[in-house]
Write a protein that holds these residues in place. Sequence first.
Motif, PDB file in Angstrom:
ATOM      1  N   PRO A 134       0.942  -1.235   0.175  1.00 49.29           N
ATOM      2  CA  PRO A 134      -0.048   0.006  -0.028  1.00 49.29           C
ATOM      3  C   PRO A 134       0.755   1.321   0.048  1.00 49.29           C
ATOM      4  N   GLY A 135       0.306   2.272  -0.588  1.00 47.35           N
ATOM      5  CA  GLY A 135       1.089   3.443  -0.908  1.00 47.35           C
ATOM      6  C   GLY A 135       2.250   3.600  -2.045  1.00 47.35           C
ATOM      7  N   SER A 136       1.842   2.446  -2.666  1.00 48.27           N
ATOM      8  CA  SER A 136       3.011   2.269  -3.959  1.00 48.27           C
ATOM      9  C   SER A 136       4.312   2.055  -3.484  1.00 48.27           C
ATOM     10  N   ARG A 137       4.696   1.319  -2.453  1.00 47.29           N
ATOM     11  CA  ARG A 137       5.799   1.005  -1.984  1.00 47.29           C
ATOM     12  C   ARG A 137       6.315  -0.367  -2.417  1.00 47.29           C
ATOM     13  N   TYR A 138       7.337  -0.347  -2.905  1.00 50.53           N
ATOM     14  CA  TYR A 138       7.892  -1.477  -3.817  1.00 50.53           C
ATOM     15  C   TYR A 138       9.051  -2.399  -2.645  1.00 50.53           C
ATOM     16  N   GLU A 139       8.809  -3.789  -2.466  1.00 42.95           N
ATOM     17  CA  GLU A 139       9.656  -4.350  -1.619  1.00 42.95           C
ATOM     18  C   GLU A 139       9.997  -5.756  -2.370  1.00 42.95           C
ATOM     19  N   LEU A 140      11.295  -6.382  -1.823  1.00 38.78           N
ATOM     20  CA  LEU A 140      11.513  -7.592  -2.180  1.00 38.78           C
ATOM     21  C   LEU A 140      11.473  -8.439  -1.186  1.00 38.78           C
ATOM     22  N   LEU A 141      10.945  -9.825  -1.480  1.00 37.56           N
ATOM     23  CA  LEU A 141      10.717 -10.940  -0.592  1.00 37.56           C
ATOM     24  C   LEU A 141      12.014 -11.810  -0.865  1.00 37.56           C
ATOM     25  N   LEU A 142      12.697 -12.230   0.179  1.00 37.15           N
ATOM     26  CA  LEU A 142      13.670 -13.123   0.039  1.00 37.15           C
ATOM     27  C   LEU A 142      13.432 -14.365   0.295  1.00 37.15           C
ATOM     28  N   LEU A 143      14.187 -15.606  -0.120  1.00 41.19           N
ATOM     29  CA  LEU A 143      13.691 -16.976   0.221  1.00 41.19           C
ATOM     30  C   LEU A 143      13.845 -17.081   1.891  1.00 41.19           C
ATOM     31  N   THR A 144      14.666 -16.275   2.424  1.00 38.96           N
ATOM     32  CA  THR A 144      14.700 -16.403   3.972  1.00 38.96           C
ATOM     33  C   THR A 144      13.298 -15.874   4.663  1.00 38.96           C
ATOM     34  N   LYS A 145      12.480 -15.134   3.904  1.00 37.08           N
ATOM     35  CA  LYS A 145      11.263 -14.302   4.145  1.00 37.08           C
ATOM     36  C   LYS A 145      11.360 -13.025   4.563  1.00 37.08           C
ATOM     37  N   GLU A 146      12.575 -12.623   4.629  1.00 35.05           N
ATOM     38  CA  GLU A 146      13.043 -11.237   5.025  1.00 35.05           C
ATOM     39  C   GLU A 146      12.498 -10.456   3.718  1.00 35.05           C
ATOM     40  N   ILE A 147      12.098  -9.067   3.963  1.00 32.20           N
ATOM     41  CA  ILE A 147      11.575  -8.248   3.208  1.00 32.20           C
ATOM     42  C   ILE A 147      12.582  -6.751   3.211  1.00 32.20           C
ATOM     43  N   LEU A 148      12.935  -6.619   2.023  1.00 35.92           N
ATOM     44  CA  LEU A 148      13.945  -5.291   1.739  1.00 35.92           C
ATOM     45  C   LEU A 148      13.243  -4.344   1.091  1.00 35.92           C
ATOM     46  N   PRO A 149      13.339  -3.193   1.188  1.00 43.04           N
ATOM     47  CA  PRO A 149      13.165  -1.789   0.435  1.00 43.04           C
ATOM     48  C   PRO A 149      13.563  -2.030  -0.924  1.00 43.04           C
ATOM     49  N   ILE A 150      12.735  -1.594  -2.043  1.00 42.35           N
ATOM     50  CA  ILE A 150      13.098  -1.386  -3.409  1.00 42.35           C
ATOM     51  C   ILE A 150      13.368   0.167  -3.661  1.00 42.35           C
ATOM     52  N   GLY A 151      14.045   0.782  -4.061  1.00 43.42           N
ATOM     53  CA  GLY A 151      14.062   1.990  -4.608  1.00 43.42           C
ATOM     54  C   GLY A 151      12.985   2.340  -5.851  1.00 43.42           C
ATOM     55  N   ARG A 152      12.217   3.462  -5.686  1.00 40.96           N
ATOM     56  CA  ARG A 152      11.435   3.612  -6.809  1.00 40.96           C
ATOM     57  C   ARG A 152      12.167   3.553  -8.323  1.00 40.96           C
ATOM     58  N   SER A 153      13.333   4.175  -8.248  1.00 39.84           N
ATOM     59  CA  SER A 153      13.943   4.111  -9.578  1.00 39.84           C
ATOM     60  C   SER A 153      14.698   2.581 -10.017  1.00 39.84           C
ATOM     61  N   LYS A 154      14.678   1.717  -9.152  1.00 39.10           N
ATOM     62  CA  LYS A 154      15.054   0.513  -9.335  1.00 39.10           C
ATOM     63  C   LYS A 154      14.003  -0.741  -9.505  1.00 39.10           C
ATOM     64  N   TYR A 155      12.670   0.037  -9.243  1.00 43.40           N
ATOM     65  CA  TYR A 155      11.671  -1.281  -9.415  1.00 43.40           C
ATOM     66  C   TYR A 155      11.641  -1.843 -10.821  1.00 43.40           C
ATOM     67  N   LYS A 156      11.465  -0.880 -11.908  1.00 43.90           N
ATOM     68  CA  LYS A 156      10.983  -1.725 -13.263  1.00 43.90           C
ATOM     69  C   LYS A 156      12.194  -2.404 -13.700  1.00 43.90           C
ATOM     70  N   GLU A 157      13.675  -2.107 -13.461  1.00 47.06           N
ATOM     71  CA  GLU A 157      14.720  -3.018 -14.055  1.00 47.06           C
ATOM     72  C   GLU A 157      14.740  -4.182 -13.367  1.00 47.06           C
ATOM     73  N   LEU A 158      14.479  -3.934 -11.906  1.00 46.62           N
ATOM     74  CA  LEU A 158      14.572  -5.240 -11.014  1.00 46.62           C
ATOM     75  C   LEU A 158      13.294  -6.305 -11.392  1.00 46.62           C
ATOM     76  N   LYS A 159      12.225  -5.612 -11.820  1.00 47.42           N
ATOM     77  CA  LYS A 159      11.016  -6.478 -12.150  1.00 47.42           C
ATOM     78  C   LYS A 159      11.164  -7.231 -13.439  1.00 47.42           C
ATOM     79  N   LYS A 160      11.978  -6.795 -14.349  1.00 47.18           N
ATOM     80  CA  LYS A 160      12.538  -7.430 -15.721  1.00 47.18           C
ATOM     81  C   LYS A 160      13.321  -8.523 -15.227  1.00 47.18           C
ATOM     82  N   LYS A 161      14.336  -8.291 -14.288  1.00 43.68           N
ATOM     83  CA  LYS A 161      15.371  -9.372 -14.069  1.00 43.68           C
ATOM     84  C   LYS A 161      14.736 -10.507 -13.010  1.00 43.68           C
ATOM     85  N   MET A 162      13.615 -10.303 -12.576  1.00 43.66           N
ATOM     86  CA  MET A 162      12.872 -11.200 -11.555  1.00 43.66           C
ATOM     87  C   MET A 162      12.066 -12.162 -12.311  1.00 43.66           C
ATOM     88  N   ILE A 163      11.801 -11.810 -13.681  1.00 42.81           N
ATOM     89  CA  ILE A 163      10.602 -12.626 -14.335  1.00 42.81           C
ATOM     90  C   ILE A 163      11.253 -13.940 -14.875  1.00 42.81           C
TER      91      ILE A 163
END
Length: 232
Positions: A203-232
């Motif tokens: 919520p609030g257009s916050r982007y986060e990365l879920l790790l295999l360890t179930k930890e959640i890390l913040p994703i910078g707004r400028s990094k989201y699109k590039e990261l999304k492509k690499k995660m496909i």
Amino acid sequence: MKILIIEDEARIARRLERMTTEFFGNKPVRIILCDSLQKGLDEIADQTPDLLFLDLNLNGDNGFEVLEQMVAASFHTIIVSANIDKAINAFAYGVLDFVPKPFDQDRLFKALNRFISPAIKQDETIKYLAVKRAGQIRLINIAEVIYIKGAGIYTELHLRNGQKELHDKSLELLQQLLPDQFERIHKSYLVNLQQAEKVLISPGSRYELLLLTKEILPIGRSKYKELKKKMI
């Protein structure tokens, strides 16, 4: 900027000094020459350099014996050596570049461009990160690193076994060394994508990365699109 050259052959040391001066042009650069390993170590203890040029054979002293200490430090190290059989091991330990002797200006400038340009990756693969603990050097296999967090003047290596190790190098310097599987997802986080599960939109257009360890890390707004492509 301070650049330290540890080289026992005066002719080569002066050549490195001259070419490095030419590379930086009018930029203020202080270059220190040391003709022995001990003098170099004393100079580092007195004032940490930004870059070290290190020969591996110094009047019978083996520069490789202190290489782990150098790559664990806050500065980059470029090896300049005729011992090209040592190159693979040097890269595995995390040097920025290995310039074989004899070298020309183009080859040295290539190494210096790697130093000033974080986006330029080395072809060889780093296998370890050297960390200092209680005066001892420990080698961490990068496959054990889940993510790296900026922590003031240090960085924290978060490992698969749940432990944390402090490293003297900044996120920017480590990003230059690590392979492409390590992605800068945020100004404070460098992540091993092999340890990532999926991208979350909160919520609030916050982007986060879920790790295999179930930890959640913040994703910078400028990094989201590039990261999304690499995660496909």
